[in-house]
Scaffold this active site. Structure first.
Site, mmCIF file in Angstrom:
data_model
loop_
_atom_site.group_PDB
_atom_site.id
_atom_site.type_symbol
_atom_site.label_atom_id
_atom_site.label_comp_id
_atom_site.label_asym_id
_atom_site.label_seq_id
_atom_site.Cartn_x
_atom_site.Cartn_y
_atom_site.Cartn_z
ATOM 1 C CG ASP A 66 -11.287 15.893 38.491
ATOM 2 O OD1 ASP A 66 -10.935 16.791 37.722
ATOM 3 O OD2 ASP A 66 -10.623 15.556 39.496
ATOM 4 C CE LYS B 165 -7.357 15.775 41.175
ATOM 5 N NZ LYS B 165 -7.870 15.466 39.842
ATOM 6 C CG ASN C 84 -6.056 -1.480 39.324
ATOM 7 O OD1 ASN C 84 -5.553 -0.646 38.561
ATOM 8 N ND2 ASN C 84 -5.714 -1.566 40.596
ATOM 9 N N GLY D 121 -7.686 13.454 27.263
ATOM 10 C CA GLY D 121 -8.324 14.078 28.424
ATOM 11 C C GLY D 121 -8.404 15.600 28.394
ATOM 12 C CE1 TYR E 261 -4.671 17.282 31.436
ATOM 13 C CE2 TYR E 261 -3.248 18.701 30.145
ATOM 14 C CZ TYR E 261 -3.815 18.350 31.349
ATOM 15 O OH TYR E 261 -3.514 19.080 32.471
HETATM 16 P P1 ATR Z 1 -3.490 7.253 42.565
HETATM 17 O O1 ATR Z 1 -4.265 7.719 41.376
HETATM 18 O O2 ATR Z 1 -4.345 6.711 43.636
HETATM 19 O O3 ATR Z 1 -2.471 8.251 43.040
HETATM 20 P P2 ATR Z 1 -1.460 5.787 41.147
HETATM 21 O O4 ATR Z 1 -0.381 5.116 41.899
HETATM 22 O O5 ATR Z 1 -1.153 7.037 40.405
HETATM 23 O O6 ATR Z 1 -2.676 5.960 42.120
HETATM 24 O O7 ATR Z 1 -2.030 4.736 40.110
HETATM 25 C C1 ATR Z 1 -3.130 4.999 39.345
HETATM 26 C C2 ATR Z 1 -3.466 3.750 38.568
HETATM 27 O O8 ATR Z 1 -2.389 3.448 37.669
HETATM 28 C C3 ATR Z 1 -3.689 2.505 39.411
HETATM 29 O O9 ATR Z 1 -4.775 1.836 38.862
HETATM 30 C C4 ATR Z 1 -2.397 1.734 39.221
HETATM 31 O O10 ATR Z 1 -2.521 0.330 39.348
HETATM 32 P P3 ATR Z 1 -2.247 -0.400 40.751
HETATM 33 O O11 ATR Z 1 -3.463 -0.178 41.591
HETATM 34 O O12 ATR Z 1 -2.024 -1.819 40.413
HETATM 35 O O13 ATR Z 1 -1.016 0.250 41.334
HETATM 36 C C5 ATR Z 1 -2.092 2.065 37.788
HETATM 37 N N1 ATR Z 1 -0.685 1.836 37.466
HETATM 38 C C6 ATR Z 1 0.372 2.610 37.778
HETATM 39 N N2 ATR Z 1 1.505 2.068 37.275
HETATM 40 C C7 ATR Z 1 1.158 0.928 36.634
HETATM 41 C C8 ATR Z 1 1.875 -0.084 35.906
HETATM 42 N N3 ATR Z 1 3.182 -0.012 35.710
HETATM 43 N N4 ATR Z 1 1.156 -1.134 35.387
HETATM 44 C C9 ATR Z 1 -0.180 -1.210 35.560
HETATM 45 N N5 ATR Z 1 -0.910 -0.292 36.235
HETATM 46 C C10 ATR Z 1 -0.260 0.761 36.771
#
Ligand code: ATR
Length: 271
Positions: A102, A66, A149, A240, A219
């Site tokens: 979105d 995106k 976060n 969602g 969702y």
């Molecule tokens: P994006 O949406 O940019 O692809 P993502 O890796 O899918 O990113 O992660 C989306 C969100 O899920 C982020 O806020 C991520 O936290 P971090 O910034 O600390 O990585 C959160 N997230 C993913 N796995 C997690 C976990 N095991 N515990 C806590 N937060 C997690």
């Protein structure tokens, strides 16, 4: 005959083709909508193909592209620009314009279900989070907007980028583990996609609170642990699904000018 695509990686799980093909058929539009799995290096080529094609009129963009698609487009709406996120591409006079339905879909669900919260906690700072903040900002929130976060620095950077559009006094970035009292609590993380995933946050202070809404952007599964636990505490919950359908409806409208209906059939398709 025109064609539409949803691009992403992985893409197998996407329900968008089922929804859009249902509407195309229902409204008698002679077009197709297909999934296309792309590698990151294919994005530029796809944009070029779309620009030059006689038939490709639009596309949806899903995870993880995106943001990555943006350099290959010819223009962005103000919302896409602000959120650095494009989930819908519209071809207008041969130019590819990136839209973000979105953000507008999340805002529409807040209005539709009167979720006019006076304080909000957003969990996560990933790719979708700026769209959620955009939807909340449009509410003219009276109370605080809290963000937490796991990686606090990511939340700090995200807010920094958005600050010109936000009132910095109304935002508070919390340490991971701090859980304030809020009326609306939105999970924007990917935790919950697997059935046993559980956010390591303690929501004990929400016990028996009937005046708050736990909202998960996920969702599928329909009820994540985040929502199941909220239900057990006596909180209100929403997943969602409606946001997903509304972003599709708004994309469909951009491409075809048809106001598609979210009917029982569509609700079943997404179930
Ligand atoms: P994006 O949406 O940019 O692809 P993502 O890796 O899918 O990113 O992660 C989306 C969100 O899920 C982020 O806020 C991520 O936290 P971090 O910034 O600390 O990585 C959160 N997230 C993913 N796995 C997690 C976990 N095991 N515990 C806590 N937060 C997690």
């Amino acid at each position: 005959m025109s064609s539409y695509f949803v691009i992403g990686n992985p893409i197998d799980h996407s329900l968008s083709p089922l929804i859009h093909n249902y509407w195309l058929k229902k409204y008698g539009i002679n077009s197709t909508y297909e999934k296309k799995k792309l590698e990151i290096n294919d994005l530029e080529g796809f944009a070029e193909e779309m620009r030059n094609s006689e038939t490709i009129n639009g596309a949806n963009v899903t995870v993880p592209y995106k943001n990555e698609i943006i350099p290959f487009l010819d223009g962005l709406t103000a919302i896409s620009d602000e959120t650095s996120s494009v989930n819908t591409i519209l071809k207008e006079n041969g130019k590819l314009i990136g839209h973000n339905t979105d953000a507008t879909a999340f805002h529409e669900t807040l209005n539709k279900y009167s979720l006019l919260a006076d304080s909000v906690l957003i969990i996560g700072a990933g790719g979708v989070t700026p769209s959620i903040i955009w939807g909340i900002r449009k509410l003219n929130l009276k109370g605080k907007l809290y963000i937490t976060n796991r990686t606090k620095e990511k939340a700090i950077q995200l807010v920094k980028k958005l600050t010109p559009a936000l009132n910095p006094n109304s935002i508070e970035i919390l340490d991971w583990g701090d859980v304030p009292n809020a009326k609306l609590i939105v999970n924007t993380t990917s935790i919950g996609l697997s059935k046993n995933d559980n956010l390591p946050l303690d929501f004990e202070n929400y016990q028996n609170n009937k005046n708050c809404m736990f909202y998960d952007l996920i969702y599928n599964p329909k009820e994540t642990k985040f929502l199941i636990n909220a239900l057990k505490r006596g909180n209100n919950i929403m997943n969602g699904k409606m946001m997903f359908l509304l972003q599709a409806k708004q994309a469909f409208n951009l491409w075809t000018k048809v106001e598609a209906k979210i009917d029982d059939e569509i609700l079943k398709i997404v179930d």
